[in-house]
Design an enzyme around this catalytic site. Structure first.
Site, mmCIF file in Angstrom:
data_model
loop_
_atom_site.group_PDB
_atom_site.id
_atom_site.type_symbol
_atom_site.label_atom_id
_atom_site.label_comp_id
_atom_site.label_asym_id
_atom_site.label_seq_id
_atom_site.Cartn_x
_atom_site.Cartn_y
_atom_site.Cartn_z
ATOM 1 N NE ARG A 203 -4.246 -1.466 0.097
ATOM 2 C CZ ARG A 203 -4.400 -2.535 -0.657
ATOM 3 N NH1 ARG A 203 -3.398 -3.000 -1.432
ATOM 4 N NH2 ARG A 203 -5.473 -3.370 -0.581
ATOM 5 C CG HIS B 80 -2.916 -1.311 -7.046
ATOM 6 N ND1 HIS B 80 -3.459 -0.943 -5.941
ATOM 7 C CD2 HIS B 80 -3.067 -2.833 -6.348
ATOM 8 C CE1 HIS B 80 -3.751 -1.530 -4.807
ATOM 9 N NE2 HIS B 80 -3.259 -2.956 -5.223
#
Ligand SMILES: NC(=O)c1ccc[n+]([C@@H]2O[C@H](COP(=O)([O-])OP(=O)(O)OC[C@H]3O[C@@H](n4cnc5c(N)ncnc54)[C@H](OP(=O)(O)O)[C@@H]3O)[C@@H](O)[C@H]2O)c1
Length: 311
Positions: A226, A274
């Site tokens: 993250r 991502h």
């Protein structure tokens, strides 16, 4: 009238694929995507990714909430989470994808490929004498369902691998450190840092300016967990000064990464959007089905999350 229903919610995932695979595993399960078209009392399971606020309150008889992904940071902070077991996705396909992303990113630096990419753009034959992989110290922060197999894969490939987590682990070929009190020494001793920590109140901004400065000058950083685990302005400063030489970033504080973000203009940053690891319903549905079977039998689900701990 539904008897034992599952409500599915995601704006990213294909409900059709999940319905096919889950009902093949559990033919008696009523699979629903429309919360208005199901008797709320019959909904015992929720399989959801970032549903709207208040979503879970609509279903008073939930017995299991499954996060439709591995990272639960968006789920555990919600105020409508019922007091039932919470689980997250994990499957062998997801583990293989993450290990392959980590191997690629580490090997790209270890074998100087990033240097050759730039040399080729200049039309330059640039010889860099390869180093033995066993001399290259790689540190994996986070040794969970994705981090531990990635660390093991790096060790099998021949790197000198160290791992850091909250509780001590025993992973073949990996020197394991545990606890915040060991983090400074851990960082001082690694050349390539791989971040696979969940985003929690404790890990938010963990890699700040001070900790980044502990990495040996010229270190490389790979973040596939993250974005907010790393202090982005501090990382940009370290990448500009050369304290951190290179970064491979799959995750960012704001996603999609805004067009005017400084990272886009940095030659020493590799950006991926991502996708280090994703879920393939065919593999993950077996695990979700097994969790439902377990909950039906009064057992705890697989891949359980502790919302108070944050992961
Ligand atoms: N980029 C992508 O495509 C992608 C895909 C999937 C997942 N992810 C991210 O990757 C993260 C990691 O996934 P995972 O499945 O491996 O998670 P996980 O199974 O929950 O493992 C988390 C690991 O981090 C450690 N940890 C957590 N808090 C810590 C702390 N305060 N100090 C030290 N260690 C701490 C845990 O230590 P213990 O083992 O001691 O508890 C554990 O080893 C996810 O949370 C998600 O955000 C990204």
């Amino acid at each position: 009238m539904s008897r034992d229903a599952l409500i599915f919610y995601s704006e990213f995932d294909d409900p059709g694929a999940w319905k096919t695979t889950l009902t093949a595993e559990l033919p008696d399960l009523d699979f629903h995507t429309d919360p208005d078209a199901v008797d709320p009392a019959s909904v015992h399971y929720a399989l959801a990714w970032k549903p709207p606020s208040g979503f879970f309150r609509r279903f008073p008889n939930l017995k299991l909430v499954t996060n439709l992904g591995a990272g639960v940071d968006a789920l555990v902070g919600r105020d409508d989470l019922p007091d039932v077991p919470i689980s997250r996705l994990s499957d062998t396909g997801m583990v293989s994808l993450m290990s392959s992303y980590v191997l690629f990113s580490v090997i790209r630096y270890a074998r100087d490929i990033h240097i050759f990419e730039r040399a080729q753009r200049r039309g330059e034959w640039k010889y860099v004498h390869p180093r033995a992989l066993s001399d290259i110290r790689v540190g994996v922060l986070g040794l969970g369902e994705l981090g531990a197999p990635a660390a093991e894969a790096l060790a099998r490939t021949g790197f000198d691998v160290r791992g850091w987590s909250r509780s001590r682990k025993n992973i073949p070929g990996v020197s394991c450190y545990a606890g915040i009190e060991t983090l400074d020494a851990f960082l001082q001793d690694i050349e390539i840092a791989v971040i696979l920590l969940p985003l929690t109140p404790e890990t938010r901004g963990l890699l700040d300016a001070r900790r980044l400065s502990l990495l040996p000058t010229g270190a490389k950083l790979i973040n596939a967990s993250r974005g907010a685990v790393v202090d982005e302005p501090a990382l940009i400063a370290a990448l500009q000064s050369g304290a951190v030489a290179e970064a491979t970033l799959d995750v960012f504080v704001v996603e999609p990464l805004p067009n005017d973000h400084f990272f886009w203009r940095m030659d020493n940053v590799l950006i991926t959007p991502h996708l280090a690891s994703i879920t393939v319903p065919e593999a993950a549905a077996r695990e979700v089905a097994e969790s439902i079977r377990r909950v039906r039998s009064g057992l705890l689900p697989l891949h359980q999350v502790d919302p108070r701990r944050g992961y």
